[in-house]
Design a protein around this motif. Structure first.
Motif, mmCIF file in Angstrom:
data_model
loop_
_atom_site.group_PDB
_atom_site.id
_atom_site.type_symbol
_atom_site.label_atom_id
_atom_site.label_comp_id
_atom_site.label_asym_id
_atom_site.label_seq_id
_atom_site.Cartn_x
_atom_site.Cartn_y
_atom_site.Cartn_z
ATOM 1 N N GLU A 31 0.830 -1.201 0.000
ATOM 2 C CA GLU A 31 0.000 0.000 0.000
ATOM 3 C C GLU A 31 0.867 1.256 0.000
ATOM 4 O OE1 GLU A 31 -3.257 2.448 -0.256
ATOM 5 O OE2 GLU A 31 -3.046 0.294 -0.635
ATOM 6 N N ALA A 32 1.918 1.251 0.794
ATOM 7 C CA ALA A 32 2.835 2.395 0.797
ATOM 8 C C ALA A 32 3.510 2.541 -0.555
ATOM 9 C CB ALA A 32 3.877 2.215 1.898
ATOM 10 N N GLN A 33 3.846 1.421 -1.166
ATOM 11 C CA GLN A 33 4.444 1.454 -2.507
ATOM 12 C C GLN A 33 3.480 2.085 -3.503
ATOM 13 O OE1 GLN A 33 4.802 -2.322 -4.552
ATOM 14 N NE2 GLN A 33 6.768 -1.741 -5.470
ATOM 15 N N ARG A 34 2.196 1.671 -3.446
ATOM 16 C CA ARG A 34 1.183 2.206 -4.377
ATOM 17 C C ARG A 34 1.019 3.707 -4.197
ATOM 18 N NH1 ARG A 34 -3.581 4.032 -4.387
ATOM 19 N NH2 ARG A 34 -3.869 3.683 -2.153
ATOM 20 N N VAL A 35 0.983 4.131 -2.958
ATOM 21 C CA VAL A 35 0.805 5.567 -2.691
ATOM 22 C C VAL A 35 1.987 6.353 -3.242
ATOM 23 C CG1 VAL A 35 0.712 7.299 -0.847
ATOM 24 C CG2 VAL A 35 -0.657 5.206 -0.676
ATOM 25 N N TRP A 36 3.193 5.863 -3.028
ATOM 26 C CA TRP A 36 4.405 6.557 -3.512
ATOM 27 C C TRP A 36 4.409 6.627 -5.032
ATOM 28 C CZ3 TRP A 36 8.938 5.330 -6.301
ATOM 29 C CH2 TRP A 36 10.010 6.224 -6.150
ATOM 30 N N VAL A 37 4.088 5.521 -5.668
ATOM 31 C CA VAL A 37 4.059 5.485 -7.142
ATOM 32 C C VAL A 37 2.995 6.425 -7.672
ATOM 33 C CG1 VAL A 37 3.548 4.034 -9.147
ATOM 34 C CG2 VAL A 37 5.030 3.165 -7.314
ATOM 35 N N ASP A 38 1.788 6.351 -7.116
ATOM 36 C CA ASP A 38 0.680 7.188 -7.597
ATOM 37 C C ASP A 38 0.973 8.671 -7.428
ATOM 38 O OD1 ASP A 38 -0.737 4.991 -8.357
ATOM 39 O OD2 ASP A 38 -2.110 4.995 -6.632
ATOM 40 N N SER A 39 1.579 9.019 -6.296
ATOM 41 C CA SER A 39 1.848 10.439 -6.037
ATOM 42 C C SER A 39 2.836 11.005 -7.052
ATOM 43 C CB SER A 39 2.387 10.619 -4.616
ATOM 44 O OG SER A 39 3.663 9.990 -4.478
ATOM 45 N N LEU A 40 3.801 10.207 -7.454
ATOM 46 C CA LEU A 40 4.765 10.664 -8.457
ATOM 47 C C LEU A 40 4.144 10.700 -9.835
ATOM 48 C CD1 LEU A 40 8.023 8.805 -7.332
ATOM 49 C CD2 LEU A 40 7.558 11.247 -7.145
ATOM 50 N N LEU A 41 3.464 9.632 -10.188
ATOM 51 C CA LEU A 41 2.900 9.535 -11.533
ATOM 52 C C LEU A 41 1.857 10.621 -11.782
ATOM 53 C CD1 LEU A 41 2.940 7.867 -14.141
ATOM 54 C CD2 LEU A 41 1.152 6.423 -13.159
ATOM 55 N N THR A 42 1.052 10.874 -10.779
ATOM 56 C CA THR A 42 -0.017 11.862 -10.923
ATOM 57 C C THR A 42 0.533 13.256 -11.223
ATOM 58 O OG1 THR A 42 -1.417 10.615 -9.398
ATOM 59 C CG2 THR A 42 -1.991 12.936 -9.746
ATOM 60 N N ASN A 43 1.682 13.578 -10.705
ATOM 61 C CA ASN A 43 2.237 14.925 -10.851
ATOM 62 C C ASN A 43 3.231 15.058 -11.995
ATOM 63 O OD1 ASN A 43 1.011 16.366 -8.515
ATOM 64 N ND2 ASN A 43 2.009 14.704 -7.379
ATOM 65 N N MET A 44 3.360 13.995 -12.816
ATOM 66 C CA MET A 44 4.303 14.051 -13.933
ATOM 67 C C MET A 44 3.655 14.632 -15.173
ATOM 68 S SD MET A 44 6.464 10.500 -13.872
ATOM 69 C CE MET A 44 7.720 10.171 -12.649
ATOM 70 N N THR A 45 4.433 15.438 -15.888
ATOM 71 C CA THR A 45 4.016 15.881 -17.208
ATOM 72 C C THR A 45 4.250 14.745 -18.195
ATOM 73 O OG1 THR A 45 6.197 16.711 -17.812
ATOM 74 C CG2 THR A 45 4.735 18.225 -16.630
ATOM 75 N N ILE A 46 3.716 14.878 -19.401
ATOM 76 C CA ILE A 46 3.920 13.843 -20.402
ATOM 77 C C ILE A 46 5.401 13.717 -20.754
ATOM 78 C CG2 ILE A 46 3.496 15.409 -22.342
ATOM 79 C CD1 ILE A 46 2.668 11.615 -22.073
ATOM 80 N N ASP A 47 6.131 14.850 -20.774
ATOM 81 C CA ASP A 47 7.564 14.791 -21.044
ATOM 82 C C ASP A 47 8.301 14.034 -19.940
ATOM 83 O OD1 ASP A 47 6.742 16.498 -23.065
ATOM 84 O OD2 ASP A 47 8.568 17.704 -22.946
#
Length: 972
Positions: A31-47
């Motif tokens: 669950e902590a892994q999912r939260v960390w991944v989601d938080s980064l992915l959500t804030n990434m631009t397409i580049d």
């Protein structure tokens, strides 16, 4: 181009992502892994997302321009991953920290280290290649190897190591896999790969199974072209894909897709498998159900670049189903093309998200959610630790493979019957092999420019070891015999008993048309220093061979062939930590050595330490003399002085006692009837050996042959050349009358006994033991002990009269004698009485190097057994290693010195056990063995050079201080 590319919809990834029940990238704190991944992915631009798909090549041995380029890749193009290539670990650590500091999201660091960091980095530890490891029967060692590689990677901030190679190398002519494979057996390859994977991933480093779907049966190199595999699906399922199914179930974290042409999997023959949706998506992910990270092989390789532009290749790789693009060639162009593809809807952002999510999961799995910079201190020491060599030694010892062994020629026994020659084939160095062979017995290196010369020189020999040595630089080096070498090998084998030891790929043996005349065949796999040293040790039975062939040698020897040999309890040669000693603590011996040399206690010396039957220190210091012309070598011989008593006389006395020819209870008159009427006639063998027989300490016989005023040798007794009258050689150009030997025994016979009973160390009894032994066995003492013990022990550098066997420069000078022989004593015994007997006496006269002294002491420690032969009964050793007069405060055993009973006497360091034993010698020699600690210690020097009044070594107790240091080095 677009028609060639398959449209991959995100829904496909959703459908097959559930095909595998195991997701190797999930962590326990999912669950902590999912939260960390989601938080980064959500804030990434397409580049930024696209940038995460690239793993760019970084070097630590290039200039600032390259460093700036990498920094730009990270900051401008958001590249999320690096693969480090050539350089040094120190610089890589520095750059790693710099580049990580530049990254918004921590970088996943990759590395191609199949046999450890040394595959790319200088000054790092080099472990064996997979083909060598494939010979090991014990897969737990492979797991241990994987763990150690993982430990190194973790230390250097590497998160994914592109290993193991799981290619089943069924094609001996494979130009790129070969030694990089564990072998031709799919089961063996799979078991080794899984063991390695579990070991490495236990340190938090992603393993990478390569090269999917299988590169083992190719005849070309994908670095240069697109290899073709014309096999049907059934064959691929049976062999190439077999390891992948198993290793996926075992939880391997990532896979590398290969650039191959496999028509049965991808009908478009110009499309590499790495860019094929049929292979990467349908086969790897849907059919095989792999959910881990999918990484392309290097996209700079011709197998990929010949297909299209680098940007088009990168796009095709993602569309095929890969997650990570290894070594892309044009990141800016690829980013532009990816964005164009999104506009054209041939690529979706959801598809990119799918791979980026996996990459971020991998980063979390590798601990990058808690990134810390690499500590740059002590990197070299941490990456070249004692544990690395200990593991390397275990791997090599378990890999060495005896393929053929006619008449049990391996291990080499009965050294007394062997006259051994060594012949080198191949174009690589062989010094480590030859030097180690020479530790066990006399061996002559034979070479010539032509076959006729070789065969002529080999005539006196009855046993030939042929070493085939090829480069160990990297696994792609040529391993083949030349035509000339093949002819030489067969002709030598036709005439002699031959053991062939191959220090290269076992595939080299495919060139041999016949093995009929080769009695012994060993595959040592690599020409490393350790392989050479350990193979030599195995040949002499220091340990048993256990390895098995990982590949077949035609029809002659099938994969899995490997004969188990016996061990003969001969010395092994290793490092201190293998036997529970500390190298760092033993290093204090070097400080003692500096003191000895600086204060001129001796011009040079040898120190030897063994424990548990393994030699851990064999070192020479200083020079033969103070003029510093000749450095002391391990092979150099020293005058042993009184060590002769326990190394020559005593073993023969023990043997005679066993054979009831010299019982301990026998008196002198029993063993020498001429002493029947002597005042010593009733003294027993036991009393003499214990030094309680009331004999005088010594008699200066030589003084009676000199002018009492001038001190010059009288011509009545001496001549300067050998003649009928002067037959006994005392020293160079000095011969004594042949009758004087009888005078010596007469003087001993009539000499007064000491009035005081009790202990008094005496040489005189050993004069008499020599005479008694020679009468009993009808042979001179020197020949008797050589034939009974030294020859079969392999103590070829232990001898009386060394100038008869060795050059003068092999023998360390003892003293500049200005009182009797009036010359430099080099090769002539220092003890005057022994010299007057022609150099052969029971109390002195023996010369040896420390290694040979160690062998004899180890034979004692092993209760009379060494090299597969029993020399003495265990009960005999115990009988002689006993104090019989301890109640009279006599510390001596029978012949052996024992630890002091009076603490004021420095016979030992005071730190050895009461059951230990040894002896010291007047010339500055010392040896001791302790059954409790299992340590054998030898110290040889010429402390009497230039004159015997040099007592610095004795006064300083340096020999026993070194003994204390050895004891203090015990860590287990």
């Amino acid at each position: 181009m677009k028609k060639k590319l398959a449209l991959i919809l995100f829904t496909l990834f959703v459908s097959y992502s559930n095909a595998q029940t195991v997701d190797p990238l999930l962590t326990k704190d999912v669950e902590a892994q999912r939260v960390w991944v989601d938080s980064l992915l959500t804030n990434m631009t397409i580049d930024e997302k696209i940038g995460q798909l690239f793993m760019v090549q970084a070097y630590s041995n290039l200039d600032k321009k390259h460093e700036d380029f990498i920094t730009e890749m990270i900051t401008k193009y958001h590249v999320g991953n690096l693969i480090f290539m050539q350089g040094t670990p120190e610089k890589q650590a520095e750059l790693n920290n710099k580049y990580q500091d530049s990254a918004k999201v921590p970088l996943l660091i990759g590395f191609d280290g199949e046999w450890g960091l040394n595959m790319r980095l200088d000054n790092t530890y080099k472990f064996p290649w997979n083909m060598t490891l494939g010979a090991i029967r014990n897969d737990s060692l492979i797991r241990e190897f994987g763990a150690q590689v993982g430990k190194h990677c973790k230390r250097l901030g590497i998160h994914v190591n592109f290993a193991p190679v799981v290619d089943v190398n069924v094609n001996p002519e494979n130009p790129i896999i070969g030694n990089r494979s564990f072998g031709e057996s799919k089961e063996n390859v799979t078991e080794k790969a899984i063991a390695f994977t579990k070991g490495m991933q236990s340190y938090g480093v992603l393993a990478n199974a390569k090269h999917f779907p299988g590169h083992g049966d190719t005849a070309s190199d994908s670095h240069h072209t697109l290899p073709v595999l014309n096999f049907d699906k059934a064959r691929l399922d049976s062999i190439e894909l077999y390891p992948y199914r198993k290793i996926f179930d075992a939880g391997v974290a990532s896979v590398m897709t290969a650039h191959l042409n496999i028509p049965s999997l991808e009908p478009n023959t110009s499309l590499p498998t790495s860019l094929s949706n049929n292979v990467v998506t349908k086969l790897l992910q849907q059919e095989l159900g792999f959910n881990g990270l999918i990484i392309t092989d290097g996209l700079n390789m011709k197998g990929a670049t010949n297909y299209a532009t680098s940007a088009e290749v990168d796009l095709a790789a993602i569309q095929a189903g890969n997650d990570l693009l290894l070594i892309p060639q044009d990141v800016p162009a690829s980013i532009a093309l990816f964005k164009k593809a999104i506009e054209l809807k041939t690529l979706t952002e959801e598809r990119i998200d799918f791979s980026v999510r996996k990459i971020l999961k991998a980063k979390y799995w590798a601990g990058l959610n808690n990134y810390k910079p690499i500590k740059q201190e002590h990197i070299h020491e941490d990456l070249n630790a004692v544990e690395d060599e200990l593991l390397h030694r275990k791997l090599i010892k378990n890999a060495l493979t005896v393929v053929k062994n006619v008449n049990g020629n391996i291990p080499i026994r009965n050294l007394e019957n062997k006259k051994i020659a060594y012949v080198k084939l191949g174009d690589a160095e062989n010094d480590s092999f030859v030097n180690m062979l020479k530790n066990y017995t006399k061996l002559d290196v034979i070479s010539d420019n032509n076959l006729a010369g070789i065969t002529k020189k080999l005539k006196p020999y009855n046993f030939v070891i042929i070493g085939f040595h090829k480069s160990n630089d990297h696994p792609w080096k040529s391993y083949k015999f030349t035509d000339k070498e093949l002819v030489w090998l067969q002709e030598i084998a036709r005439q002699k008993v031959v053991v062939l030891d191959v220090f290269t790929s076992p595939y080299s043996l495919l060139q041999l048309k016949s093995f009929t005349n080769i009695e012994g065949l060993v595959v040592s796999y690599q020409n490393s220093k350790l392989s050479q040293e350990l193979s030599a040790q195995m040949l002499f039975g220091a340990f048993d061979a256990k390895g098995k062939l990982p590949v077949s040698i035609g029809e002659n020897f099938k994969e899995g062939t490997g004969l188990v040999t016996s061990k003969l309890s001969r010395f092994q040669y290793t490092i201190p930590e293998e036997v529970g000693l500390s190298s760092k603590k033993l290093a204090i011996i070097d400080q003692f050595a500096d003191t000895i040399l600086k204060e001129k206690m001796a011009p040079g010396f040898q120190v030897f330490v063994a424990r548990k039957g393994k030699v851990v220190l064999q070192k020479s210091y200083g020079y033969h003399t103070y003029d510093k012309t000749f450095k002391v070598k391990d092979s150099d011989l020293y005058d042993l002085a009184s060590l002769t008593k326990i190394l020559a006389s005593l073993p023969l006395i023990m043997k005679a006692e066993e054979e009831h020819k010299m019982p301990l209870s026998a008196s002198l008159r029993d063993i020498l009837p001429s002493f029947s009427n002597s005042n010593k006639g009733g003294v027993t063998v036991k009393e003499i050996l214990s030094h309680v027989g009331q004999l005088k300490a010594w008699i200066p016989f030589y003084i009676g042959t000199q002018d009492s005023i001038t001190g010059k040798n009288l011509p009545t007794f001496y001549g300067n050349k050998k003649s009928n009258k002067f037959q006994i050689k005392v020293a160079e150009k000095l011969f004594i009358t042949k009758s004087y030997k009888d005078s010596i025994y007469k003087y001993i016979k009539v000499a007064d006994q000491r009035e005081m009973a009790g202990y008094k160390y005496s040489d005189l009894g050993y004069y008499l033991f020599k005479e008694a032994l020679e009468v009993k066995y009808q042979k001179p003492l020197n020949k008797l002990v050589d034939e009974t013990f030294y020859q079969s022990l392999g103590a070829d550098r232990t001898t009386y009269l060394p100038l008869e066997k060795f050059t003068r420069n092999d023998i360390v000078p003892t003293e500049i004698d200005d009182y009797y022989r009036n010359q430099l004593l080099q090769g002539y015994v220092h003890d005057m009485g022994a010299a007057m007997l022609g150099g052969v006496a029971g109390h002195a006269g023996l010369f040896a190097n420390s290694n040979d002294v160690g062998k004899i002491m180890q034979m004692y420690l092993q209760k009379g057994f060494y090299g597969g032969k029993r020399y003495l009964k265990p009960e005999t050793i115990d009988k002689f290693n006993t104090r019989y007069y301890a109640d009279k405060k006599v510390r001596r055993g029978l012949g052996f010195d024992k630890p002091q009973l009076n603490p004021d006497i420095k016979a030992t360091c005071g730190c050895v056990s009461d059951i230990s034993f040894g002896h010291s010698g007047f010339t500055g020699t010392y040896t001791w063995a302790d059954p409790e600690s299992e340590i054998v210690y030898v110290f040889l020097s010429n402390r009497v050079f230039p004159h015997m009044d040099n007592r610095g070594l004795i006064k300083s107790n340096m020999r026993t201080k070194i003994q204390q240091a050895i004891q203090d080095a015990i860590i287990e």
